[in-house]
Write a protein that holds these residues in place. Structure first.
Motif, PDB file in Angstrom:
ATOM      1  N   ASP A  89       0.819  -1.213   0.000  1.00  0.00           N
ATOM      2  CA  ASP A  89       0.000   0.000   0.000  1.00  0.00           C
ATOM      3  C   ASP A  89       0.854   1.264   0.000  1.00  0.00           C
ATOM      4  O   ASP A  89       0.476   2.263  -0.620  1.00  0.00           O
ATOM      5  CB  ASP A  89      -0.961   0.009   1.198  1.00  0.00           C
ATOM      6  N   ARG A  90       1.989   1.233   0.655  1.00  0.00           N
ATOM      7  CA  ARG A  90       2.877   2.402   0.628  1.00  0.00           C
ATOM      8  C   ARG A  90       3.335   2.678  -0.801  1.00  0.00           C
ATOM      9  O   ARG A  90       3.311   3.807  -1.273  1.00  0.00           O
ATOM     10  CB  ARG A  90       4.097   2.198   1.537  1.00  0.00           C
ATOM     11  N   ARG A  91       3.729   1.609  -1.508  1.00  0.00           N
ATOM     12  CA  ARG A  91       4.182   1.779  -2.894  1.00  0.00           C
ATOM     13  C   ARG A  91       3.044   2.203  -3.817  1.00  0.00           C
ATOM     14  O   ARG A  91       3.247   2.998  -4.720  1.00  0.00           O
ATOM     15  CB  ARG A  91       4.816   0.490  -3.416  1.00  0.00           C
ATOM     16  N   ARG A  92       1.870   1.639  -3.589  1.00  0.00           N
ATOM     17  CA  ARG A  92       0.745   1.931  -4.484  1.00  0.00           C
ATOM     18  C   ARG A  92       0.139   3.303  -4.224  1.00  0.00           C
ATOM     19  O   ARG A  92      -0.188   4.039  -5.150  1.00  0.00           O
ATOM     20  CB  ARG A  92      -0.331   0.864  -4.339  1.00  0.00           C
ATOM     21  N   TYR A  93      -0.051   3.662  -2.942  1.00  0.00           N
ATOM     22  CA  TYR A  93      -0.797   4.866  -2.612  1.00  0.00           C
ATOM     23  C   TYR A  93       0.026   5.977  -1.960  1.00  0.00           C
ATOM     24  O   TYR A  93      -0.398   7.115  -1.952  1.00  0.00           O
ATOM     25  CB  TYR A  93      -1.946   4.526  -1.653  1.00  0.00           C
ATOM     26  N   GLY A  94       1.145   5.637  -1.351  1.00  0.00           N
ATOM     27  CA  GLY A  94       1.922   6.614  -0.599  1.00  0.00           C
ATOM     28  C   GLY A  94       1.557   6.574   0.877  1.00  0.00           C
ATOM     29  O   GLY A  94       0.534   6.006   1.272  1.00  0.00           O
ATOM     30  N   ASP A 115      -3.411   0.111   7.471  1.00  0.00           N
ATOM     31  CA  ASP A 115      -2.463  -1.004   7.584  1.00  0.00           C
ATOM     32  C   ASP A 115      -1.526  -0.789   8.767  1.00  0.00           C
ATOM     33  O   ASP A 115      -1.232  -1.723   9.515  1.00  0.00           O
ATOM     34  CB  ASP A 115      -1.626  -1.142   6.306  1.00  0.00           C
ATOM     35  N   LEU A 116      -1.063   0.434   8.924  1.00  0.00           N
ATOM     36  CA  LEU A 116      -0.160   0.753  10.027  1.00  0.00           C
ATOM     37  C   LEU A 116      -0.853   0.536  11.375  1.00  0.00           C
ATOM     38  O   LEU A 116      -0.274  -0.025  12.301  1.00  0.00           O
ATOM     39  CB  LEU A 116       0.330   2.198   9.894  1.00  0.00           C
ATOM     40  N   ALA A 117      -2.108   0.944  11.462  1.00  0.00           N
ATOM     41  CA  ALA A 117      -2.877   0.731  12.698  1.00  0.00           C
ATOM     42  C   ALA A 117      -3.064  -0.749  12.979  1.00  0.00           C
ATOM     43  O   ALA A 117      -2.990  -1.188  14.132  1.00  0.00           O
ATOM     44  CB  ALA A 117      -4.234   1.425  12.588  1.00  0.00           C
ATOM     45  N   THR A 118      -3.284  -1.538  11.929  1.00  0.00           N
ATOM     46  CA  THR A 118      -3.468  -2.979  12.100  1.00  0.00           C
ATOM     47  C   THR A 118      -2.188  -3.633  12.595  1.00  0.00           C
ATOM     48  O   THR A 118      -2.228  -4.505  13.465  1.00  0.00           O
ATOM     49  CB  THR A 118      -3.945  -3.628  10.784  1.00  0.00           C
ATOM     50  N   VAL A 119      -1.047  -3.208  12.056  1.00  0.00           N
ATOM     51  CA  VAL A 119       0.238  -3.729  12.532  1.00  0.00           C
ATOM     52  C   VAL A 119       0.400  -3.384  14.009  1.00  0.00           C
ATOM     53  O   VAL A 119       0.766  -4.235  14.826  1.00  0.00           O
ATOM     54  CB  VAL A 119       1.428  -3.186  11.707  1.00  0.00           C
ATOM     55  N   GLY A 120       0.094  -2.143  14.367  1.00  0.00           N
ATOM     56  CA  GLY A 120       0.206  -1.721  15.766  1.00  0.00           C
ATOM     57  C   GLY A 120      -0.709  -2.517  16.684  1.00  0.00           C
ATOM     58  O   GLY A 120      -0.310  -2.936  17.771  1.00  0.00           O
ATOM     59  N   ALA A 140       5.018   1.286  16.799  1.00  0.00           N
ATOM     60  CA  ALA A 140       3.871   1.211  15.886  1.00  0.00           C
ATOM     61  C   ALA A 140       2.776   2.177  16.332  1.00  0.00           C
ATOM     62  O   ALA A 140       2.190   2.881  15.509  1.00  0.00           O
ATOM     63  CB  ALA A 140       3.341  -0.214  15.817  1.00  0.00           C
ATOM     64  N   ARG A 141       2.507   2.236  17.647  1.00  0.00           N
ATOM     65  CA  ARG A 141       1.489   3.157  18.146  1.00  0.00           C
ATOM     66  C   ARG A 141       1.895   4.596  17.871  1.00  0.00           C
ATOM     67  O   ARG A 141       1.096   5.407  17.433  1.00  0.00           O
ATOM     68  CB  ARG A 141       1.286   2.945  19.652  1.00  0.00           C
ATOM     69  N   ARG A 142       3.157   4.940  18.141  1.00  0.00           N
ATOM     70  CA  ARG A 142       3.642   6.298  17.918  1.00  0.00           C
ATOM     71  C   ARG A 142       3.591   6.679  16.450  1.00  0.00           C
ATOM     72  O   ARG A 142       3.167   7.769  16.099  1.00  0.00           O
ATOM     73  CB  ARG A 142       5.068   6.436  18.440  1.00  0.00           C
ATOM     74  N   ASP A 143       4.016   5.761  15.582  1.00  0.00           N
ATOM     75  CA  ASP A 143       3.992   6.032  14.145  1.00  0.00           C
ATOM     76  C   ASP A 143       2.569   6.296  13.678  1.00  0.00           C
ATOM     77  O   ASP A 143       2.309   7.231  12.926  1.00  0.00           O
ATOM     78  CB  ASP A 143       4.566   4.854  13.347  1.00  0.00           C
ATOM     79  N   HIS A 144       1.628   5.446  14.125  1.00  0.00           N
ATOM     80  CA  HIS A 144       0.240   5.622  13.710  1.00  0.00           C
ATOM     81  C   HIS A 144      -0.324   6.926  14.275  1.00  0.00           C
ATOM     82  O   HIS A 144      -0.987   7.670  13.568  1.00  0.00           O
ATOM     83  CB  HIS A 144      -0.610   4.438  14.151  1.00  0.00           C
ATOM     84  N   ALA A 145      -0.050   7.212  15.529  1.00  0.00           N
ATOM     85  CA  ALA A 145      -0.562   8.435  16.139  1.00  0.00           C
ATOM     86  C   ALA A 145      -0.032   9.653  15.394  1.00  0.00           C
ATOM     87  O   ALA A 145      -0.745  10.622  15.180  1.00  0.00           O
ATOM     88  CB  ALA A 145      -0.174   8.492  17.617  1.00  0.00           C
ATOM     89  N   GLY A 146       1.218   9.618  14.966  1.00  0.00           N
ATOM     90  CA  GLY A 146       1.796  10.727  14.226  1.00  0.00           C
ATOM     91  C   GLY A 146       1.086  10.968  12.912  1.00  0.00           C
ATOM     92  O   GLY A 146       0.861  12.102  12.504  1.00  0.00           O
ATOM     93  N   LEU A 147       0.699   9.898  12.231  1.00  0.00           N
ATOM     94  CA  LEU A 147      -0.023  10.059  10.965  1.00  0.00           C
ATOM     95  C   LEU A 147      -1.360  10.742  11.193  1.00  0.00           C
ATOM     96  O   LEU A 147      -1.731  11.663  10.475  1.00  0.00           O
ATOM     97  CB  LEU A 147      -0.271   8.696  10.305  1.00  0.00           C
ATOM     98  N   VAL A 148      -2.092  10.292  12.197  1.00  0.00           N
ATOM     99  CA  VAL A 148      -3.406  10.862  12.438  1.00  0.00           C
ATOM    100  C   VAL A 148      -3.286  12.266  12.999  1.00  0.00           C
ATOM    101  O   VAL A 148      -3.956  13.187  12.553  1.00  0.00           O
ATOM    102  CB  VAL A 148      -4.230   9.956  13.384  1.00  0.00           C
ATOM    103  N   ASP A 149      -2.378  12.485  13.973  1.00  0.00           N
ATOM    104  CA  ASP A 149      -2.222  13.791  14.591  1.00  0.00           C
ATOM    105  C   ASP A 149      -1.771  14.845  13.596  1.00  0.00           C
ATOM    106  O   ASP A 149      -2.163  15.998  13.683  1.00  0.00           O
ATOM    107  CB  ASP A 149      -1.225  13.738  15.758  1.00  0.00           C
TER     108      ASP A 149
END
Length: 195
Positions: free
Chosen positions: A121-126, A135-140, A165-174
């Motif tokens: 998904d990173r390669r396809r959509y960014g 996907d990142l949230a699911t990994v977390g 994983a939690r921090r990375d996901h939170a950063g995307l949403v925040d």
């Protein structure tokens, strides 16, 4: 085509929660496809993928994982694992497989599958796309579940991975990088406000 009609009917039955009937229709479609088509037929593999999902929903998780793994073997032979598939068959099958692995407590394999989906998904959509964030949230989530179960065995590594994983996901949403706006996401009848 009878098998295609059975597959469509099975999907409707699945949505209605009639898993037993759905499974029977899928198994019948699969028998027809296996008799008439090569094992690597995308129609056959799609039916196997849907059957794996239905088996998981019926609580037959080990059988689900086996069917999905067999479909993934064929899809990998066709090269779908390297770049994903135009019709999302590889991604859908791998997603269902990862759910079965998680339910079976096979977290290392589940993590590998989830990270593969994340990279596709990173390669396809960014990285700013909602699919990547989900996907990142699911990994977390999977890492947190594994952490809760494994905390007595490998506490530092598991907790650290889950925290990253939690921090990375939170950063995307925040950082509002997912949707680029503060509008709520409309998911069916459910409103999910943007963080």
């Amino acid at each position: 085509d009878v098998a295609e009609t059975l597959h469509g009917m099975a999907r409707v039955l699945n949505v209605k929660g009639r898993y037993d009937e759905s499974e029977k229709a899928l198994r019948r479609a699969l028998r027809i496809q296996q008799a008439a088509l090569p094992r690597s037929s995308r129609d056959t593999l799609r039916t196997m993928s849907t059957l794996g999902l239905v088996l998981n929903q019926r609580g037959q998780v080990e059988q689900s994982a086996a069917v999905l793994e067999a479909a993934l073997v064929e899809l990998r032979k066709m090269g779908d694992d390297a770049h994903g598939s135009d019709d999302d068959l590889y991604e859908d099958t791998l997603n269902s497989y990862s759910l079965a692995l998680q339910e079976l407590g096979r977290f290392d394999e589940c993590e590998q599958a989830r990270r593969t989906l994340l990279e596709l998904d990173r390669r396809r959509y960014g990285e700013a796309h909602i699919n990547y964030a989900m996907d990142l949230a699911t990994v977390g989530s999977m890492l947190r579940e594994r952490d809760a179960l494994d905390q007595h065995f490998e506490p530092p590594a598991a907790r650290l991975a889950a925290e990253h994983a939690r921090r990375d996901h939170a950063g995307l949403v925040d950082d509002e990088q997912v949707t680029g706006s503060q509008q709520p996401l409309d998911v069916g009848e459910m409103q999910i406000p943007h963080a």
